[in-house]
Design a protein around this motif. Sequence first.
Motif, short mmCIF file in Angstrom:
data_model
loop_
_atom_site.label_atom_id
_atom_site.label_comp_id
_atom_site.label_asym_id
_atom_site.label_seq_id
_atom_site.Cartn_x
_atom_site.Cartn_y
_atom_site.Cartn_z
N ASP A 116 22.48 -20.63 9.64
CA ASP A 116 21.77 -21.53 8.62
C ASP A 116 20.55 -20.70 7.96
O ASP A 116 20.64 -20.60 6.65
CB ASP A 116 21.32 -22.93 9.13
N PHE A 117 19.70 -19.94 8.62
CA PHE A 117 18.61 -19.39 8.25
C PHE A 117 18.85 -18.34 7.15
O PHE A 117 18.59 -18.13 6.25
CB PHE A 117 17.82 -18.87 9.30
N ARG A 118 20.02 -17.63 7.65
CA ARG A 118 20.54 -16.65 6.71
C ARG A 118 21.11 -17.01 5.47
O ARG A 118 20.87 -16.38 4.33
CB ARG A 118 21.42 -15.79 7.43
N ALA A 119 21.84 -18.22 5.55
CA ALA A 119 22.52 -18.89 4.37
C ALA A 119 21.15 -19.33 3.49
O ALA A 119 21.56 -19.12 2.24
CB ALA A 119 23.30 -19.91 4.86
N PHE A 120 20.43 -19.97 4.20
CA PHE A 120 19.53 -20.52 3.00
C PHE A 120 18.48 -19.22 2.38
O PHE A 120 18.11 -19.35 1.32
CB PHE A 120 18.37 -21.46 3.70
N VAL A 129 14.70 -18.84 -9.97
CA VAL A 129 13.67 -19.84 -10.28
C VAL A 129 12.86 -20.01 -8.94
O VAL A 129 11.75 -20.47 -8.98
CB VAL A 129 14.21 -21.19 -10.61
N LEU A 130 13.28 -19.44 -8.07
CA LEU A 130 12.61 -19.37 -6.73
C LEU A 130 12.15 -17.99 -6.38
O LEU A 130 12.64 -17.14 -6.37
CB LEU A 130 13.22 -19.63 -5.52
N ASP A 131 10.92 -17.87 -6.04
CA ASP A 131 9.98 -16.65 -5.93
C ASP A 131 10.08 -16.23 -4.48
O ASP A 131 9.72 -15.17 -4.26
CB ASP A 131 8.51 -16.77 -6.44
N SER A 132 10.66 -17.00 -3.67
CA SER A 132 10.54 -16.57 -2.06
C SER A 132 11.51 -17.75 -1.15
O SER A 132 11.75 -18.75 -1.91
CB SER A 132 9.03 -16.86 -1.67
N ALA A 133 12.00 -17.09 -0.21
CA ALA A 133 12.78 -17.97 0.66
C ALA A 133 11.72 -18.81 1.39
O ALA A 133 12.04 -19.63 2.08
CB ALA A 133 13.66 -17.31 1.32
N GLY A 134 10.20 -18.26 1.07
CA GLY A 134 9.42 -18.78 2.22
C GLY A 134 9.33 -18.14 3.62
O GLY A 134 9.78 -17.04 3.46
N GLY A 135 9.12 -19.08 4.67
CA GLY A 135 8.85 -18.37 5.88
C GLY A 135 10.09 -18.85 6.90
O GLY A 135 11.30 -18.30 6.71
N ALA A 155 15.53 -10.99 8.50
CA ALA A 155 16.59 -11.63 7.70
C ALA A 155 15.79 -11.65 6.16
O ALA A 155 16.48 -11.56 5.18
CB ALA A 155 17.02 -13.00 7.89
N LEU A 156 14.69 -12.20 6.09
CA LEU A 156 14.08 -12.22 4.89
C LEU A 156 13.36 -11.11 4.25
O LEU A 156 13.96 -10.96 2.90
CB LEU A 156 12.30 -12.80 5.17
N GLN A 157 13.56 -10.04 4.89
CA GLN A 157 13.25 -8.75 4.45
C GLN A 157 14.56 -8.22 3.76
O GLN A 157 14.55 -7.18 2.92
CB GLN A 157 12.55 -7.62 5.52
N THR A 158 15.70 -8.23 4.57
CA THR A 158 16.84 -7.59 4.23
C THR A 158 17.95 -8.43 3.21
O THR A 158 18.45 -7.88 2.30
CB THR A 158 17.63 -7.10 5.56
#
Lengths: 479, 479
Positions: A116-120, A129-135, A155-158
């Motif tokens: 799920d984390f990866r999907a989001f 419109v989103l600048d970031s997935a957040g944390g 995951a966030l970095q890649t």
Amino acid sequence: MFRNVMPRYEVLSQDAMATLDAGWRRLLTEVGVQFASPRALELFRAAGQRVEDETVFLDPDFVLEQVAKAPREFDVAARNPANSIHIGGDAMAFGAVYGPPFVREGDVRRDATMADFRAFAKLAQSFPVLDSAGGVVCEPNDTPLDSRHLDMTLALQTLTDKIYMGNVVSGVNARDTIEMSSILFGGRDLIERAPATISLINCNSPLRWDDRMLESLIEYCEAAQPVVLTPFILMGAMSPVTIPAALVQQITEALSGIALAQLVRPGCPVIFGSFLSNIDMQSGSPTFGTPESGIGLLCTGQIARHFGLPFRSGGAMTSSQVPDAQAGYEALMTLMPTFLAGANWVMHSAGWLEGGLVAGYEKFVVDVELVQMLREEFTPLEIDEASLAFDAHVEVGHGGHFLGAMHTMERFRTCFYRPLLSSSENYERWMRGGGADAATRATRIYQQKLADYEAPPLDDAIREELEAFVTRRRAELGD
Amino acid sequence: MFRNVMPRYEVLSQDAMATLDAGWRRLLTEVGVQFASPRALELFRAAGQRVEDETVFLDPDFVLEQVAKAPREFDVAARNPANSIHIGGDAMAFGAVYGPPFVREGDVRRDATMADFRAFAKLAQSFPVLDSAGGVVCEPNDTPLDSRHLDMTLALQTLTDKIYMGNVVSGVNARDTIEMSSILFGGRDLIERAPATISLINCNSPLRWDDRMLESLIEYCEAAQPVVLTPFILMGAMSPVTIPAALVQQITEALSGIALAQLVRPGCPVIFGSFLSNIDMQSGSPTFGTPESGIGLLCTGQIARHFGLPFRSGGAMTSSQVPDAQAGYEALMTLMPTFLAGANWVMHSAGWLEGGLVAGYEKFVVDVELVQMLREEFTPLEIDEASLAFDAHVEVGHGGHFLGAMHTMERFRTCFYRPLLSSSENYERWMRGGGADAATRATRIYQQKLADYEAPPLDDAIREELEAFVTRRRAELGD
């Protein structure tokens, strides 16, 4: 990124602001703030502040001197420079929901997983419109607790090439995040010059900063990484029930944390944080998208500007359990004031459901639509002679229609906002298409986005170095 | 009734306003406005305006002279004086949806009936937040066309004791409405002194007023009953696609109608009307709750104040076919600017669904919740020493909670808005209760309201006189 150059909607009079000012000064001086960190207490003591056990009684003018060291505006770098953001002024940056242990997909509510984390993260990457997935876009419950910060950061970095938030569960996690960011950006000296993360430091409201949060704050500030000092206030539980009292407490807490950040590293970028809603006084449940939270948000913007600080607030909050009418209006009941107040760093912009316990796939799509619409609505009109379309009136005449007018033909592709989710199909057509409500249509949209997702390019050597770091640290952490 | 003493959110610069001013003056002078009524044309001719066929080329300064004769604020009487309303200034009055030929109850969408009309009138009576059921709360398709205005007016007069809107299908219907109002309020002289109705006069945009609307306007103005002069603009169809052009057209149309009203009876109360949204340029479908409509609404408020006129705008509009997330956010996307702009007469405040084709029972409840929340949000904070709750902080201490604090105990019943519809139940409790979404809960709420409904008292003699009038007129009309 989005610049909100529309007017700010300000609701506090000068008198009201003066009353709030007297309030936080008194609270800081007479009740003080607890810091559960010997290092923090030592910094305050060395700076001449009165410390008793864990409580620091702060001189308001000293605090304002520290606040003045923080930059009014700053940049945060993304690995794709086109996605780097500016924090402060009229800039608004949007990150996805942060923290939910559960997810909802259609009728299914279940524990969140790393998948799920990866999907989001992919969804956040997919919507410009989103600048970031957040944390912590959701809690990956199927990964080992001690090392999951490594999995999430990787995951966030890649999977995204947008900015990301740092892990704050402990000082150790913060250090790992900083090291991984140093790898991604080419060295710690580089990220100290151009910050690569934003980290959320929550207060244990009322008036207490806990040890793990402070450990993280110190690590990030030493590395010159921006921190969001956020009073975590549900009025009635973590603050008095009156909004002015909550505002005074919020100022006291945020400024005390910001003062510490400046003692750790003068000039470290900080954000005046706000997480302000209320509980239901019958049940004790947290409530979101309430009138009280809307008012609090408008006031918070004005207060942050009063102190010359960028601020974090808002998002697409709701108490609703499902992406229904309530979820729609509560999300907007927070997002609209977010724009009116000109929040600079907007966490929880997409996916928030059930009081933040659930990351909702369908709700994510609803919220992206809302942010897109508001960005359009908060774009100033261009009003000049040509925009008045006098010739179109001459062409069309009284009681006619403009569908085929030259003025229309020249502009019809771009003249109005084009919805992502909203339907205006007539009833017969809508029924022929299956009569799907917004939630059902949202399912199709997020699934299509995931199917279409393409990973942003990343240098193989950097990817390998990141993976090697994760492997090594996972072993060291015993997972 | 509600007074909105919060600041107005104004988005037009002085330069922009000057450009719009030049625009409507030119449109009025060079293109003119059509009036499909010999009486109207004669009034304009007699007042020295240039008339060619049905087109009147109006002198802008003459128009402003007429506009200046209209009262800036006025009252409308309800038969229960406690429900009388004020129009203008900081007052905001809310009426239910107007005009839908269909209704939606749960999953069923069907033709509206007189029973539906009566049910919606009862709902409007039952929620104090609504000042009026409006007029055609839905179209009673099972009653004869020529006399249904009698049935509707009688229902509004007897099932509610709030103000109601006049029928505008023809001059005949307007006269009947005025006569029935004269019976209810004790004579035509009384309603001429204290108006008892508001009537909606729509423009056949662009730049044309049709005969039946003008007949109605003339009847109502002769009786000193307020009229809402409303440009009916879906940008892209009834106006150019640029918002500034739509605003200029809206001013031109509204002021031309207001000028006529003042020629019919100088000093007759009028309302600057606005019905401003856009079409989907792919399908041609009307769309509501759009960013463009929100911007238009904010501008309209500023423009109406510029002319010193009360204004009508806003409501709980949506294109959605069902009371889903889209319906929730689109309704609020219009209602929030309605409050920010300080609209004085808010039609379509409750029940609007599917672009106004459907009166939705569940949507009605959603919208009542929204209006209630916004009234709370647009109530100024009281910020004084007591509101800062310093003693509560001393009592609770660092990291404690305020649930049992004296300050909380004294205020917990009234401190926060109590929702009508929204749920913040935790997941387990919510599931035990059946896991109902907002639409399902709304069904229960409106059904309970109808079960609890009590008709407001009405003098038997008046009721009999009204019924006798309806019987007589129905026979005369051949139904």
